[in-house]
Design a protein around this motif. Structure first.
Motif, mmCIF file in Angstrom:
data_model
loop_
_atom_site.group_PDB
_atom_site.id
_atom_site.type_symbol
_atom_site.label_atom_id
_atom_site.label_comp_id
_atom_site.label_asym_id
_atom_site.label_seq_id
_atom_site.Cartn_x
_atom_site.Cartn_y
_atom_site.Cartn_z
ATOM 1 N N HIS A 98 0.815 -1.218 0.000
ATOM 2 C CA HIS A 98 0.000 0.000 0.000
ATOM 3 C C HIS A 98 0.849 1.269 0.000
ATOM 4 C CE1 HIS A 98 -3.667 -2.287 0.500
ATOM 5 N NE2 HIS A 98 -3.152 -2.915 1.532
ATOM 6 N N ALA A 99 2.147 1.102 0.182
ATOM 7 C CA ALA A 99 3.031 2.268 0.240
ATOM 8 C C ALA A 99 3.773 2.513 -1.064
ATOM 9 C CB ALA A 99 4.041 2.100 1.375
ATOM 10 N N MET A 100 3.955 1.458 -1.862
ATOM 11 C CA MET A 100 4.683 1.562 -3.127
ATOM 12 C C MET A 100 3.829 0.984 -4.239
ATOM 13 S SD MET A 100 8.582 0.421 -2.228
ATOM 14 C CE MET A 100 9.637 1.400 -1.148
ATOM 15 N N ALA A 101 3.385 1.830 -5.139
ATOM 16 C CA ALA A 101 2.533 1.361 -6.237
ATOM 17 C C ALA A 101 3.333 0.627 -7.307
ATOM 18 C CB ALA A 101 1.791 2.540 -6.865
ATOM 19 N N ASP A 102 4.585 1.005 -7.468
ATOM 20 C CA ASP A 102 5.401 0.447 -8.536
ATOM 21 C C ASP A 102 5.962 -0.921 -8.133
ATOM 22 O OD1 ASP A 102 8.352 0.235 -9.847
ATOM 23 O OD2 ASP A 102 6.968 1.274 -11.196
ATOM 24 N N ALA A 103 5.599 -1.958 -8.869
ATOM 25 C CA ALA A 103 6.012 -3.321 -8.533
ATOM 26 C C ALA A 103 7.518 -3.500 -8.616
ATOM 27 C CB ALA A 103 5.305 -4.323 -9.451
ATOM 28 N N ALA A 104 8.148 -2.872 -9.611
ATOM 29 C CA ALA A 104 9.600 -2.999 -9.765
ATOM 30 C C ALA A 104 10.319 -2.366 -8.575
ATOM 31 C CB ALA A 104 10.044 -2.352 -11.068
ATOM 32 N N GLU A 105 9.807 -1.255 -8.088
ATOM 33 C CA GLU A 105 10.402 -0.606 -6.921
ATOM 34 C C GLU A 105 10.265 -1.494 -5.687
ATOM 35 O OE1 GLU A 105 10.128 3.642 -4.457
ATOM 36 O OE2 GLU A 105 8.670 3.176 -6.032
ATOM 37 N N ARG A 106 9.087 -2.120 -5.538
ATOM 38 C CA ARG A 106 8.898 -3.035 -4.406
ATOM 39 C C ARG A 106 9.876 -4.205 -4.478
ATOM 40 N NH1 ARG A 106 3.310 -2.618 -5.555
ATOM 41 N NH2 ARG A 106 3.259 -4.808 -6.234
ATOM 42 N N ARG A 107 10.038 -4.764 -5.666
ATOM 43 C CA ARG A 107 10.943 -5.902 -5.830
ATOM 44 C C ARG A 107 12.366 -5.517 -5.448
ATOM 45 N NH1 ARG A 107 7.838 -7.039 -10.434
ATOM 46 N NH2 ARG A 107 9.348 -5.973 -11.773
ATOM 47 N N ALA A 108 12.782 -4.314 -5.819
ATOM 48 C CA ALA A 108 14.138 -3.868 -5.497
ATOM 49 C C ALA A 108 14.331 -3.764 -3.987
ATOM 50 C CB ALA A 108 14.419 -2.524 -6.163
ATOM 51 N N VAL A 109 13.316 -3.240 -3.282
ATOM 52 C CA VAL A 109 13.394 -3.124 -1.822
ATOM 53 C C VAL A 109 13.424 -4.507 -1.179
ATOM 54 C CG1 VAL A 109 12.167 -2.344 0.240
ATOM 55 C CG2 VAL A 109 12.310 -0.852 -1.760
ATOM 56 N N VAL A 110 12.563 -5.406 -1.673
ATOM 57 C CA VAL A 110 12.523 -6.771 -1.143
ATOM 58 C C VAL A 110 13.850 -7.473 -1.375
ATOM 59 C CG1 VAL A 110 11.466 -9.048 -1.429
ATOM 60 C CG2 VAL A 110 10.020 -6.998 -1.333
ATOM 61 N N ASP A 111 14.386 -7.351 -2.563
ATOM 62 C CA ASP A 111 15.661 -8.001 -2.877
ATOM 63 C C ASP A 111 16.775 -7.503 -1.948
ATOM 64 O OD1 ASP A 111 14.467 -9.436 -4.880
ATOM 65 O OD2 ASP A 111 15.221 -8.196 -6.518
ATOM 66 N N ASP A 112 16.773 -6.192 -1.657
ATOM 67 C CA ASP A 112 17.784 -5.631 -0.768
ATOM 68 C C ASP A 112 17.620 -6.174 0.655
ATOM 69 O OD1 ASP A 112 19.911 -3.598 -0.092
ATOM 70 O OD2 ASP A 112 18.281 -2.871 1.186
ATOM 71 N N ALA A 113 16.378 -6.250 1.139
ATOM 72 C CA ALA A 113 16.139 -6.766 2.491
ATOM 73 C C ALA A 113 16.524 -8.234 2.593
ATOM 74 C CB ALA A 113 14.672 -6.575 2.860
ATOM 75 N N LEU A 114 16.236 -9.018 1.556
ATOM 76 C CA LEU A 114 16.614 -10.425 1.560
ATOM 77 C C LEU A 114 18.137 -10.590 1.528
ATOM 78 C CD1 LEU A 114 13.959 -11.943 -0.880
ATOM 79 C CD2 LEU A 114 13.969 -12.008 1.618
ATOM 80 N N ARG A 115 18.796 -9.735 0.753
ATOM 81 C CA ARG A 115 20.257 -9.797 0.687
ATOM 82 C C ARG A 115 20.869 -9.490 2.051
ATOM 83 N NH1 ARG A 115 23.807 -6.109 0.805
ATOM 84 N NH2 ARG A 115 22.271 -4.442 0.471
ATOM 85 N N ARG A 116 20.355 -8.483 2.728
ATOM 86 C CA ARG A 116 20.910 -8.067 4.018
ATOM 87 C C ARG A 116 20.702 -9.114 5.104
ATOM 88 N NH1 ARG A 116 18.625 -2.316 5.418
ATOM 89 N NH2 ARG A 116 20.153 -2.485 7.108
ATOM 90 N N THR A 117 19.704 -9.980 4.937
ATOM 91 C CA THR A 117 19.426 -11.021 5.931
ATOM 92 C C THR A 117 19.813 -12.416 5.442
ATOM 93 O OG1 THR A 117 17.140 -11.009 5.119
ATOM 94 C CG2 THR A 117 17.592 -9.767 7.133
ATOM 95 N N ASN A 118 20.580 -12.468 4.351
ATOM 96 C CA ASN A 118 21.078 -13.743 3.794
ATOM 97 C C ASN A 118 19.947 -14.702 3.429
ATOM 98 O OD1 ASN A 118 23.878 -13.054 4.103
ATOM 99 N ND2 ASN A 118 23.686 -13.488 6.292
ATOM 100 N N LEU A 119 18.892 -14.156 2.824
ATOM 101 C CA LEU A 119 17.728 -14.954 2.449
ATOM 102 C C LEU A 119 17.474 -14.988 0.941
ATOM 103 C CD1 LEU A 119 15.189 -13.840 5.226
ATOM 104 C CD2 LEU A 119 16.130 -16.146 4.927
ATOM 105 N N SER A 120 18.365 -14.436 0.167
ATOM 106 C CA SER A 120 18.120 -14.328 -1.275
ATOM 107 C C SER A 120 17.831 -15.684 -1.918
ATOM 108 C CB SER A 120 19.317 -13.670 -1.968
ATOM 109 O OG SER A 120 19.517 -12.359 -1.501
ATOM 110 N N ASP A 121 18.517 -16.721 -1.474
ATOM 111 C CA ASP A 121 18.331 -18.049 -2.071
ATOM 112 C C ASP A 121 17.023 -18.713 -1.648
ATOM 113 O OD1 ASP A 121 20.757 -17.790 -3.339
ATOM 114 O OD2 ASP A 121 21.875 -18.945 -1.837
ATOM 115 N N PHE A 122 16.310 -18.097 -0.699
ATOM 116 C CA PHE A 122 15.085 -18.691 -0.171
ATOM 117 C C PHE A 122 13.844 -17.863 -0.503
ATOM 118 C CE2 PHE A 122 18.671 -19.964 2.393
ATOM 119 C CZ PHE A 122 18.498 -21.329 2.533
ATOM 120 N N HIS A 123 13.950 -16.985 -1.501
ATOM 121 C CA HIS A 123 12.866 -16.043 -1.783
ATOM 122 C C HIS A 123 11.566 -16.746 -2.148
ATOM 123 C CE1 HIS A 123 14.360 -16.934 -5.834
ATOM 124 N NE2 HIS A 123 13.176 -16.562 -6.272
ATOM 125 N N ALA A 124 11.642 -17.937 -2.741
ATOM 126 C CA ALA A 124 10.434 -18.643 -3.191
ATOM 127 C C ALA A 124 9.952 -19.698 -2.200
ATOM 128 C CB ALA A 124 10.681 -19.295 -4.548
#
Length: 257
Positions: A98-124
């Protein structure tokens, strides 16, 4: 941005839970809250996060949030609070929808948060496919995604085994290292308190009052080194000496309730 507990008192019906609690969490600072069982630690955290209105006093934020912050105060819960039907990435994305309408922008934020918590390989992956420690990392990633000023953490490691708890403490040290984010860390575990906090607020037995505020001098990085272990154990012992008698009384009260 600072978080201020300003003479907070609270009661549930006729039961006094907190009495005149005041302290400040400065920008980038980690403040742990410890005390006997039932002294109002979790109630205080709910008041600080705006989930509960105090009977007296107030919790307030002072100063401007950092650029891009979507939620200055964000909770990390003991029970992870994940949506079981959503993947790891979808859980992290949830507060952004509800805070970010742009899906690509949301994905970039999510990818960064997953990277910082060592979860990138578990995104799915789904929560049921993850260990307890990994599920708590998802909760932390979800909190990081909204770029908070202060994390409000309620016993975030208490449900985990000792090895996983140690690894996540190292994660917290790394995530807090740049000083961009502070925390209020409620815990029964004095080892966690002296390992992670800059200051420790010691509450008395119910109704919880500020009994003492203890400053932890070494940096969090220094506390992870072997030579600091003796000093940290001494600090834990000092904290326990402040709490022990009232903790025993609180335990007896529960047993005879």
């Amino acid at each position: 941005m600072d978080l201020i507990a300003d003479h907070i008192s609270h009661r549930f019906g006729t039961l006094d839970v907190l009495d005149d609690v005041s302290f400040t969490v400065s920008a980038g600072e980690v403040v742990a809250v410890v005390g006997p069982s039932g002294c109002g630690k979790s109630t205080l955290l709910s008041i600080l996060g705006g989930l509960l209105q105090p009977s007296a006093g107030a919790a307030e934020l002072r100063g401007a949030p950092p650029s891009g912050s979507l939620n200055p105060l964000t909770f990390v819960f003991q029970d992870f609070a994940l949506l079981p039907w959503c993947t790891v990435a979808e859980n992290v994305e949830f507060p952004l929808r509800h805070a970010m309408a742009d899906a690509a922008e949301r994905r970039a934020v999510v990818d960064d948060a997953l990277r910082r918590t060592n979860l990138s390989d578990f995104h799915a992956a789904y929560p049921k496919q993850l260990s307890g420690g990994m599920r708590q990392r998802v909760g932390i990633a979800r909190a990081l995604a909204v770029k908070p000023t202060i994390l409000l953490m309620d016993e975030p490691l208490s449900a985990l085994d000792s090895q996983t708890r140690e690894l996540l403490m190292e994660d917290f040290v790394r995530l807090l290292a740049d000083g961009a984010m502070g925390a209020v860390y409620v815990t029964h575990n004095l080892e966690e308190a002296v390992r992670l906090a800059d200051r420790i607020v010691v509450l008395s037995r119910r109704p919880g009052r500020v009994r003492e505020v203890v400053t932890i001098p070494p940096t969090r990085t220094e506390r992870g080194e072997l030579h600091a272990r003796e000093k940290l154990l001494a600090l834990q012992s000092d904290l326990w000496s402040l709490i022990r008698t009232e903790a025993i009384d609180a335990e007896r009260e529960v047993q005879h309730a």
